[in-house]
Design an enzyme around this catalytic site. Sequence first.
Site, PDB file in Angstrom:
ATOM      1  CB  CYS A  44      -5.065  11.341   7.270  1.00  0.00           C
ATOM      2  SG  CYS A  44      -4.586  10.651   8.826  1.00  0.00           S
ATOM      3  N   GLY A 145      -2.733  17.439  -0.942  1.00  0.00           N
ATOM      4  CA  GLY A 145      -2.605  16.191  -0.797  1.00  0.00           C
ATOM      5  C   GLY A 145      -2.191  15.246  -1.983  1.00  0.00           C
ATOM      6  N   GLY A 186      -1.402  -1.611   0.737  1.00  0.00           N
ATOM      7  CA  GLY A 186      -1.850  -2.827   0.247  1.00  0.00           C
ATOM      8  C   GLY A 186      -1.791  -4.129   1.296  1.00  0.00           C
ATOM      9  CD  GLU A 204       5.999  -4.452  -5.255  1.00  0.00           C
ATOM     10  OE1 GLU A 204       5.023  -4.053  -4.632  1.00  0.00           O
ATOM     11  OE2 GLU A 204       6.860  -3.992  -6.079  1.00  0.00           O
ATOM     12  CB  VAL A 238      -0.450  -5.826 -12.919  1.00  0.00           C
ATOM     13  CG1 VAL A 238      -1.713  -5.514 -13.400  1.00  0.00           C
ATOM     14  CG2 VAL A 238      -0.412  -6.703 -11.710  1.00  0.00           C
ATOM     15  CG  HIS A 318       3.903  10.880  11.183  1.00  0.00           C
ATOM     16  ND1 HIS A 318       3.043   9.684  11.106  1.00  0.00           N
ATOM     17  CD2 HIS A 318       4.910  10.572  10.862  1.00  0.00           C
ATOM     18  CE1 HIS A 318       3.689   8.653  10.266  1.00  0.00           C
ATOM     19  NE2 HIS A 318       5.232   9.281  10.253  1.00  0.00           N
ATOM     20  CG  HIS A 441      11.567  -6.739  33.833  1.00  0.00           C
ATOM     21  ND1 HIS A 441      11.770  -7.221  32.623  1.00  0.00           N
ATOM     22  CD2 HIS A 441      11.004  -7.598  34.468  1.00  0.00           C
ATOM     23  CE1 HIS A 441      11.604  -8.670  32.894  1.00  0.00           C
ATOM     24  NE2 HIS A 441      11.234  -8.858  34.030  1.00  0.00           N
TER      25      HIS A 441
HETATM   26  C1  LIG Z   1      -5.443   3.496   2.988  1.00  0.00           C
HETATM   27  C2  LIG Z   1      -4.680   4.541   3.652  1.00  0.00           C
HETATM   28  C3  LIG Z   1      -4.022   4.493   4.784  1.00  0.00           C
HETATM   29  C4  LIG Z   1      -3.127   5.140   5.369  1.00  0.00           C
HETATM   30  N1  LIG Z   1      -2.585   5.152   6.612  1.00  0.00           N
HETATM   31  C5  LIG Z   1      -1.621   6.023   7.097  1.00  0.00           C
HETATM   32  C6  LIG Z   1      -1.103   5.798   8.416  1.00  0.00           C
HETATM   33  O1  LIG Z   1      -1.545   4.929   9.081  1.00  0.00           O
HETATM   34  N2  LIG Z   1      -0.258   6.852   8.866  1.00  0.00           N
HETATM   35  C7  LIG Z   1       0.112   7.650   8.116  1.00  0.00           C
HETATM   36  O2  LIG Z   1       0.990   8.439   8.520  1.00  0.00           O
HETATM   37  N3  LIG Z   1      -0.547   7.945   6.806  1.00  0.00           N
HETATM   38  C8  LIG Z   1      -1.242   7.331   6.442  1.00  0.00           C
HETATM   39  N4  LIG Z   1      -1.980   7.205   5.154  1.00  0.00           N
HETATM   40  C9  LIG Z   1      -1.227   8.568   4.300  1.00  0.00           C
HETATM   41  C10 LIG Z   1      -2.047  10.050   4.835  1.00  0.00           C
HETATM   42  O3  LIG Z   1      -3.506   9.783   4.671  1.00  0.00           O
HETATM   43  C11 LIG Z   1      -1.624  11.126   3.922  1.00  0.00           C
HETATM   44  O4  LIG Z   1      -0.241  11.173   4.071  1.00  0.00           O
HETATM   45  C12 LIG Z   1      -2.011  12.257   4.705  1.00  0.00           C
HETATM   46  O5  LIG Z   1      -3.356  12.270   4.508  1.00  0.00           O
HETATM   47  C13 LIG Z   1      -1.538  13.469   3.875  1.00  0.00           C
HETATM   48  O6  LIG Z   1      -2.094  14.791   4.447  1.00  0.00           O
HETATM   49  P1  LIG Z   1      -2.089  16.182   3.743  1.00  0.00           P
HETATM   50  O7  LIG Z   1      -2.639  16.883   4.421  1.00  0.00           O
HETATM   51  O8  LIG Z   1      -0.753  16.138   2.736  1.00  0.00           O
HETATM   52  O9  LIG Z   1      -3.282  15.799   2.531  1.00  0.00           O
HETATM   53  P2  LIG Z   1      -4.786  14.891   2.278  1.00  0.00           P
HETATM   54  O10 LIG Z   1      -4.783  14.368   3.570  1.00  0.00           O
HETATM   55  O11 LIG Z   1      -4.765  14.217   1.137  1.00  0.00           O
HETATM   56  O12 LIG Z   1      -5.611  16.350   2.249  1.00  0.00           O
HETATM   57  C14 LIG Z   1      -5.908  17.081   1.099  1.00  0.00           C
HETATM   58  C15 LIG Z   1      -7.111  17.676   1.296  1.00  0.00           C
HETATM   59  O13 LIG Z   1      -7.088  18.769   0.207  1.00  0.00           O
HETATM   60  C16 LIG Z   1      -8.482  18.842  -0.382  1.00  0.00           C
HETATM   61  N5  LIG Z   1      -8.128  19.524  -1.593  1.00  0.00           N
HETATM   62  C17 LIG Z   1      -7.531  19.146  -2.598  1.00  0.00           C
HETATM   63  N6  LIG Z   1      -7.598  19.928  -3.526  1.00  0.00           N
HETATM   64  C18 LIG Z   1      -8.381  20.889  -3.222  1.00  0.00           C
HETATM   65  C19 LIG Z   1      -8.872  21.984  -3.816  1.00  0.00           C
HETATM   66  N7  LIG Z   1      -8.674  22.537  -5.134  1.00  0.00           N
HETATM   67  N8  LIG Z   1      -9.866  22.616  -3.051  1.00  0.00           N
HETATM   68  C20 LIG Z   1     -10.158  22.593  -1.957  1.00  0.00           C
HETATM   69  N9  LIG Z   1      -9.644  21.410  -1.538  1.00  0.00           N
HETATM   70  C21 LIG Z   1      -8.722  20.679  -2.042  1.00  0.00           C
HETATM   71  C22 LIG Z   1      -8.914  17.220  -0.324  1.00  0.00           C
HETATM   72  O14 LIG Z   1     -10.155  17.303  -0.373  1.00  0.00           O
HETATM   73  C23 LIG Z   1      -8.338  16.750   0.910  1.00  0.00           C
HETATM   74  O15 LIG Z   1      -9.098  16.902   1.952  1.00  0.00           O
HETATM   75  C24 LIG Z   1      -2.781   6.399   4.634  1.00  0.00           C
HETATM   76  C25 LIG Z   1      -3.391   6.780   3.222  1.00  0.00           C
HETATM   77  C26 LIG Z   1      -4.206   5.741   2.799  1.00  0.00           C
HETATM   78  C27 LIG Z   1      -4.851   6.024   1.478  1.00  0.00           C
END
Ligand SMILES: Cc1cc2nc3c(=O)[nH]c(=O)nc-3n(C[C@H](O)[C@H](O)[C@H](O)COP(=O)(O)OP(=O)(O)OC[C@H]3O[C@@H](n4cnc5c(N)ncnc54)[C@H](O)[C@@H]3O)c2cc1C
Length: 462
Positions: A44, A145, A186, A204, A238, A318, A441
């Site tokens: 994120c 993640g 995208g 798509e 694709v 979130h 308003h």
């Molecule tokens: C381009 C893009 C735009 C986005 N925009 C939005 C948005 O506007 N709003 C929204 O709500 N969501 C958005 N998202 C989605 C959002 O980023 C994810 O849903 C969110 O980050 C998930 O949080 P998480 O804590 O589950 O995992 P992540 O944020 O993916 O974090 C996981 C972490 O675990 C670490 N990790 C993994 N395996 C290991 C390991 N074995 N040892 C140590 N560390 C490890 C990784 O390095 C990473 O830092 C977007 C995603 C992308 C790609």
Amino acid sequence: MSEKQHDLVVIGAGPGGYVAAIRAAQLGLDTACIDKEPRLGGTCLRVGCIPSKALLQSSEKYHEVHGGLDAHGIKTGEVGLDLEAMLARKTKIVHDLTDGIAGLFKKNKVTRYEGSARITGPGTVVVEGADNVTIKAKHIIVATGSVPASLPGVEMDDDVIGDSTTALSYPTVPEHLVVIGAGYIGLELGSVWRRLGAQVTVVEYLDRILPGTDAEIAREAQKLFKRQGIKFVLKARVTAARRDGDGAVVEIEGKDPLKADRVLMAVGRKPFTDGLGLDTVGVAADERGRIPVNDHFMTSAEGIYAIGDVIAGPMLAHKAEEEGVACVEHIATGWGHVDHATIPGVCYTDPEIATVGLTEEQLKEAGTPYRKGVFFFRANSRARAMDKIDGRVKILAHEETDRVLGVHMIGADSGHLIGEAVAAMAFGASSEDIARVCHAHPTLSEAVKEAALAVDGRAIHA
Ligand SMILES: Cc1cc2nc3c(=O)[nH]c(=O)nc-3n(C[C@H](O)[C@H](O)[C@H](O)COP(=O)(O)OP(=O)(O)OC[C@H]3O[C@@H](n4cnc5c(N)ncnc54)[C@H](O)[C@@H]3O)c2cc1C
């Protein structure tokens, strides 16, 4: 390798993991958080929500001064693009926020380890990297993640054919960008580069954009994006994408191939558990790579929990945060809950698209009797003053009880407006409850009130 002991260790410092760690520390647990990346904040903050929103903001301003201000009587001179400065601003925002999390860890006394974490058995995690340590902890939360998904035949090179991370840092504006996948990532990144001058084609597989979003809203979105010059190729599978000279070629079953100078692969994300050692505690991922958990985020192994993108549900920051908080609150107090029915989703395009609860399609499929109220922003005075009249608010309420079951909107600032709908639904509100609340308003939020009135056929300004 040294050995450390904590009450709780969180693997992954994304919004799920870092928020869980801070909340656990607030609740008095001796907490550690491990991430393999030097910067905290996960997908994120580093390569997701934050850098994409920074670029959306900058590109929107750039686009606005290119004729978008004429209606306001503002004439601009020659406008230039300093892409390097735009990208540097994005990077600074990311660095400031990730540094902020490091500060929050210090403040809350969360111990941070940098390195790859591997579970080696119940209550044991080995970290290898900048830190090399074996950690013993009664509770382990997996918050590792997700990573971008790909398609067979697409030859990613993280340059010409790349994923969202690549698309956050193109050094020049592509002439023709082909985006594979019409989901929110995208469309957001396609919008950024379109506004900066690229020709953008979105390919798509389905016959519609924004899969899962209420179809009426998605149809309107597609119409508005087309007006912005984004081209769509729907019902298109694709089969391959590969380098072709300086650019790339994208092959689509039964259609002419597309030539592009950049290809953005945005077909979704998949849970990431590589090398995590889940097998050592007998936890198996499901067929989609997600870790199965119960309502309290417990896996089948005692003391091991999972939250965020690595488990089922929408992959949103979130949602991960809410789960992190509920998970540690349950560990520390025995209580903790996430209302998964009221997780909003926002697509930060122009206009924004925001949604919470059930779509009209889902209600029809379930046979749930409902009434629908729609209000168009063109009849909202603030939208007129802002010159942002596109879009609508749609409220779906149960036919008999009037309980709000879903709210879907497209229009300026929908990402903020949806907050009211989420709060209303979280408190079990009826459409009449929303309609009887006084809305300031002139604000865009009056469109939400009017849509609620429209459920009962009594909108004032329609
Ligand atoms: C381009 C893009 C735009 C986005 N925009 C939005 C948005 O506007 N709003 C929204 O709500 N969501 C958005 N998202 C989605 C959002 O980023 C994810 O849903 C969110 O980050 C998930 O949080 P998480 O804590 O589950 O995992 P992540 O944020 O993916 O974090 C996981 C972490 O675990 C670490 N990790 C993994 N395996 C290991 C390991 N074995 N040892 C140590 N560390 C490890 C990784 O390095 C990473 O830092 C977007 C995603 C992308 C790609």
